[in-house]
Design an enzyme around this catalytic site. Structure first.
Site, PDB file in Angstrom:
ATOM      1  N   VAL A   1       2.299  16.549 -23.587  1.00 40.42           N
ATOM      2  CA  VAL A   1       1.545  16.745 -24.822  1.00 40.42           C
ATOM      3  C   VAL A   1       2.446  17.548 -25.740  1.00 40.42           C
ATOM      4  CG1 VAL A   1      -0.784  16.544 -23.859  1.00 40.42           C
ATOM      5  CG2 VAL A   1       0.358  18.758 -23.838  1.00 40.42           C
ATOM      6  N   SER A   2       2.202  17.470 -27.039  1.00 34.74           N
ATOM      7  CA  SER A   2       3.121  18.072 -28.003  1.00 34.74           C
ATOM      8  C   SER A   2       3.008  19.583 -28.147  1.00 34.74           C
ATOM      9  CB  SER A   2       2.938  17.428 -29.377  1.00 34.74           C
ATOM     10  OG  SER A   2       3.244  16.058 -29.288  1.00 34.74           O
TER      11      SER A   2
END
Length: 182
Positions: free
Chosen positions: A8-9
């Site tokens: 995930v970022s």
């Protein structure tokens, strides 16, 4: 062995959806990065790449979770292939054990890279509009209370410019720009 890779970022984003997929697929080991995929300098990705062995299969939810540009994607898959490791992306239904899968990997990799470029372009456009409207002023400057004292020491020759930069915790360009501004 089935090896899962999740990304995930940001720290705030949730990995539960990707973790549920890995569990449903019977993945044995999972590596999770919480950072941008703009390059391959990701600690868990690197650990996974070192860990995998011949006969393993690396599974990702989608190509964009694994790599954000075609070059990185193809290089990572090539490293896996050299180790005798298969690569599977569930969303795009890509399996690198087939010629069609290899072709589709290249196509989807290019699409993921294009998507990333569109995101960056929209971000730049949004910032430009916000600047025009006076809503975006850029990053706030870091102000060190001891700036004047450190600069005085530097000007008198008591310390070097490098020592002044370390003391103030600023880069070379910031240091000289601030000197010029005074």
């Amino acid at each position: 062995m089935k090896i899962g890779y999740i990304r995930v970022s940001t720290q705030e984003q949730n990995t539960m959806r990707q973790e549920a997929l890995m569990e449903a697929l019977g993945v044995d080991e999972v590596y999770i990065d919480r950072m941008s995929g703009k390059n391959t300098n990701r600690p868990e990705l690197q650990k996974m790449m070192e860990y995998v062995r011949k006969g393993d299969t690396v599974i990702v939810e989608s190509i964009s979770r694994f790599a954000r540009n075609t070059r990185d994607l193809l290089e990572l898959v090539e490293q896996l292939t050299a180790k005798g490791v298969e690569f599977v992306s569930k969303k795009e239904a890509i399996d690198t054990t087939t010629p069609t899968g290899k072709f589709m990997l290249t196509v989807f990799g290019a699409v993921a890279e294009l998507e990333r470029e569109y995101i960056l372009q929209r971000q730049r456009e949004g910032i430009a509009i916000a600047k025009e409207q006076g809503k975006y002023k850029g990053r706030k400057p870091v102000v060190s209370p001891e700036f004047k004292q450190v600069i005085a020491k530097w000007r008198s020759g008591a310390i070097t410019a490098a020592e002044a930069m370390r003391t103030l915790h600023v880069s070379k360009s910031t240091f000289y720009r601030r000197i010029k501004q005074q």
